[in-house]
Design an enzyme around this catalytic site. Sequence first.
Site, PDB file in Angstrom:
ATOM      1  N   GLU A  18       0.852  -1.203   0.000  1.00  0.00           N
ATOM      2  CA  GLU A  18       0.000   0.000   0.000  1.00  0.00           C
ATOM      3  C   GLU A  18       0.879   1.241   0.000  1.00  0.00           C
ATOM      4  O   GLU A  18       1.761   1.382   0.839  1.00  0.00           O
ATOM      5  CB  GLU A  18      -0.886  -0.033   1.260  1.00  0.00           C
ATOM      6  CG  GLU A  18      -1.689   1.227   1.448  1.00  0.00           C
ATOM      7  CD  GLU A  18      -2.595   1.155   2.673  1.00  0.00           C
ATOM      8  OE1 GLU A  18      -3.322   0.178   2.831  1.00  0.00           O
ATOM      9  OE2 GLU A  18      -2.539   2.108   3.474  1.00  0.00           O
ATOM     10  N   GLY A 125     -13.369   6.287   5.776  1.00  0.00           N
ATOM     11  CA  GLY A 125     -12.468   7.440   5.920  1.00  0.00           C
ATOM     12  C   GLY A 125     -12.513   7.948   7.351  1.00  0.00           C
ATOM     13  O   GLY A 125     -13.443   7.651   8.110  1.00  0.00           O
ATOM     14  N   ALA A 144     -19.088   2.430   5.627  1.00  0.00           N
ATOM     15  CA  ALA A 144     -18.460   1.760   4.474  1.00  0.00           C
ATOM     16  C   ALA A 144     -19.402   0.725   3.861  1.00  0.00           C
ATOM     17  O   ALA A 144     -19.364   0.495   2.650  1.00  0.00           O
ATOM     18  CB  ALA A 144     -17.148   1.112   4.908  1.00  0.00           C
TER      19      ALA A 144
HETATM   20  P1  FAD Z   1     -16.918   1.425   8.791  1.00  0.00           P
HETATM   21  O1  FAD Z   1     -16.880   0.005   8.363  1.00  0.00           O
HETATM   22  O2  FAD Z   1     -18.024   2.270   8.275  1.00  0.00           O
HETATM   23  O3  FAD Z   1     -16.917   1.436  10.383  1.00  0.00           O
HETATM   24  C1  FAD Z   1     -16.718   2.643  11.113  1.00  0.00           C
HETATM   25  C2  FAD Z   1     -17.303   2.493  12.501  1.00  0.00           C
HETATM   26  O4  FAD Z   1     -18.727   2.431  12.417  1.00  0.00           O
HETATM   27  C3  FAD Z   1     -16.893   1.209  13.229  1.00  0.00           C
HETATM   28  O5  FAD Z   1     -16.789   1.515  14.606  1.00  0.00           O
HETATM   29  C4  FAD Z   1     -18.042   0.251  12.967  1.00  0.00           C
HETATM   30  O6  FAD Z   1     -18.174  -0.719  14.010  1.00  0.00           O
HETATM   31  C5  FAD Z   1     -19.223   1.217  12.955  1.00  0.00           C
HETATM   32  N1  FAD Z   1     -20.308   0.792  12.062  1.00  0.00           N
HETATM   33  C6  FAD Z   1     -20.207   0.302  10.814  1.00  0.00           C
HETATM   34  N2  FAD Z   1     -21.411   0.067  10.275  1.00  0.00           N
HETATM   35  C7  FAD Z   1     -22.314   0.420  11.214  1.00  0.00           C
HETATM   36  C8  FAD Z   1     -23.728   0.442  11.282  1.00  0.00           C
HETATM   37  N3  FAD Z   1     -24.473   0.035  10.239  1.00  0.00           N
HETATM   38  N4  FAD Z   1     -24.322   0.896  12.418  1.00  0.00           N
HETATM   39  C9  FAD Z   1     -23.592   1.328  13.478  1.00  0.00           C
HETATM   40  N5  FAD Z   1     -22.229   1.322  13.471  1.00  0.00           N
HETATM   41  C10 FAD Z   1     -21.624   0.898  12.368  1.00  0.00           C
HETATM   42  N6  FAD Z   1      -8.661   6.024   5.681  1.00  0.00           N
HETATM   43  C11 FAD Z   1      -8.577   6.971   4.702  1.00  0.00           C
HETATM   44  O7  FAD Z   1      -9.003   8.113   4.923  1.00  0.00           O
HETATM   45  N7  FAD Z   1      -8.006   6.676   3.475  1.00  0.00           N
HETATM   46  C12 FAD Z   1      -7.526   5.436   3.185  1.00  0.00           C
HETATM   47  O8  FAD Z   1      -7.047   5.201   2.077  1.00  0.00           O
HETATM   48  C13 FAD Z   1      -7.607   4.419   4.182  1.00  0.00           C
HETATM   49  N8  FAD Z   1      -7.149   3.157   3.966  1.00  0.00           N
HETATM   50  C14 FAD Z   1      -7.332   2.183   4.903  1.00  0.00           C
HETATM   51  C15 FAD Z   1      -6.933   0.866   4.616  1.00  0.00           C
HETATM   52  C16 FAD Z   1      -7.157  -0.150   5.546  1.00  0.00           C
HETATM   53  C17 FAD Z   1      -6.749  -1.564   5.196  1.00  0.00           C
HETATM   54  C18 FAD Z   1      -7.754   0.140   6.806  1.00  0.00           C
HETATM   55  C19 FAD Z   1      -7.964  -0.951   7.813  1.00  0.00           C
HETATM   56  C20 FAD Z   1      -8.123   1.453   7.108  1.00  0.00           C
HETATM   57  C21 FAD Z   1      -7.918   2.479   6.169  1.00  0.00           C
HETATM   58  N9  FAD Z   1      -8.332   3.799   6.422  1.00  0.00           N
HETATM   59  C22 FAD Z   1      -8.202   4.758   5.442  1.00  0.00           C
HETATM   60  C23 FAD Z   1      -8.847   4.186   7.731  1.00  0.00           C
HETATM   61  C24 FAD Z   1     -10.380   4.091   7.823  1.00  0.00           C
HETATM   62  O9  FAD Z   1     -10.990   4.950   6.887  1.00  0.00           O
HETATM   63  C25 FAD Z   1     -10.769   4.490   9.250  1.00  0.00           C
HETATM   64  O10 FAD Z   1     -10.284   3.552  10.160  1.00  0.00           O
HETATM   65  C26 FAD Z   1     -12.249   4.783   9.508  1.00  0.00           C
HETATM   66  O11 FAD Z   1     -12.348   5.358  10.812  1.00  0.00           O
HETATM   67  C27 FAD Z   1     -13.158   3.559   9.473  1.00  0.00           C
HETATM   68  O12 FAD Z   1     -13.297   3.098   8.201  1.00  0.00           O
HETATM   69  P2  FAD Z   1     -14.125   1.742   7.872  1.00  0.00           P
HETATM   70  O13 FAD Z   1     -14.170   1.636   6.400  1.00  0.00           O
HETATM   71  O14 FAD Z   1     -13.585   0.601   8.622  1.00  0.00           O
HETATM   72  O15 FAD Z   1     -15.576   2.190   8.449  1.00  0.00           O
END
Ligand code: FAD
Length: 319
Positions: A18, A125, A144
Amino acid sequence: MKVSEILATSTKAFPSLEIVPPLRGLTKEELLESIAPFMEFKPKYINVTSHRDEFEYRQEADGSFSRHLVRNRISETTVCSAIMSRYDVDVVPHLICGGNTVEEIESRLDNLAFLGINNILALRGDSMTGEKRFTPTPGGYRYASELVEGIRNYQGSSTYRRSKGLDTDDRYFCIGVGAYPEKHFEAPNIETDIANLKKKVDAGADYIITQMFFDNNIYYNFVAKCRAAGITVPIIPGLKPLSTVRQIGTLPESFSLDIPLELTEAMKSAGDDRKAAYRIGAEWCTMQCKDLIAHGVPAVHFYTMGKSENIVSILQECF
Ligand code: FAD
């Protein structure tokens, strides 16, 4: 090739790398040079992270406020395009909910499809600097899982689909998502976080990449919990070698994770010796990587964060 197809057909663990797009100012040649050392290992694909532009508001003499861009990175799509034009390698742009309306996401998907890119890592994000919690963009996705659903349903233009011989039931993009073996910092507990991870898989995610961790048992326990919760897709472990003593303070704060006592002590013992700290971090990561491969992981994802030397030494030792 889609990452899902690579995972399904690989017979041994492979490295997944990455990179972070540069801040404005760096040239395309400098960027391509910086990743040249990775190309020796013939990576199957390169992930490119996505970042929101950062603005600040300044008060004008008349009392009004004006918005100014203070920090921005070259877009993931531009960087992916540059990589594809130079190297024979697939790319996996990250796509984030933050800062985009649903329509803007659709437009980004059009741009990726235009370039022939059919892999995406879908993420919510992080919150903006100064924001305590993530605030969804008005008209954008909150989680997400919603983004995954939007990408899964992406149809592209009918002309494009006809030219590719795609059926309306065919999915254009292979979708990866993120996960947190030590729990996402906003989730009340790991079980709830895994239930939310399952929503992303049920929405259409093909595979998962984990946040970095420094104790493999945390990953093995997490995978067992995911399997028990009915998540069956591949879960790729994410690793990052520590490179400075300072990171034993900053990484736990930024990523809400634990650094084992043994590694903490070893890093501290390096004191002001930067080279020693760099070497200790790389050795620990090599040990983690070898153990993960011995446990049969499909791939190991490396957060390179602009550093190639330590990653190259780990790749040489492990793959
Ligand atoms: P989600 O899956 O939406 O989860 C976020 C929070 O909401 C979690 O606490 C989850 O338990 C909760 N949640 C999810 N769905 C629900 C629901 N339906 N109801 C209630 N709660 C819910 N960030 C960047 O800005 N740019 C990047 O390029 C980037 N790359 C990354 C690559 C990897 C491999 C990882 C692991 C993280 C990366 N991140 C990046 C960081 C990421 O965007 C953050 O950690 C962000 O805070 C959470 O993203 P997520 O997609 O896991 O969110």
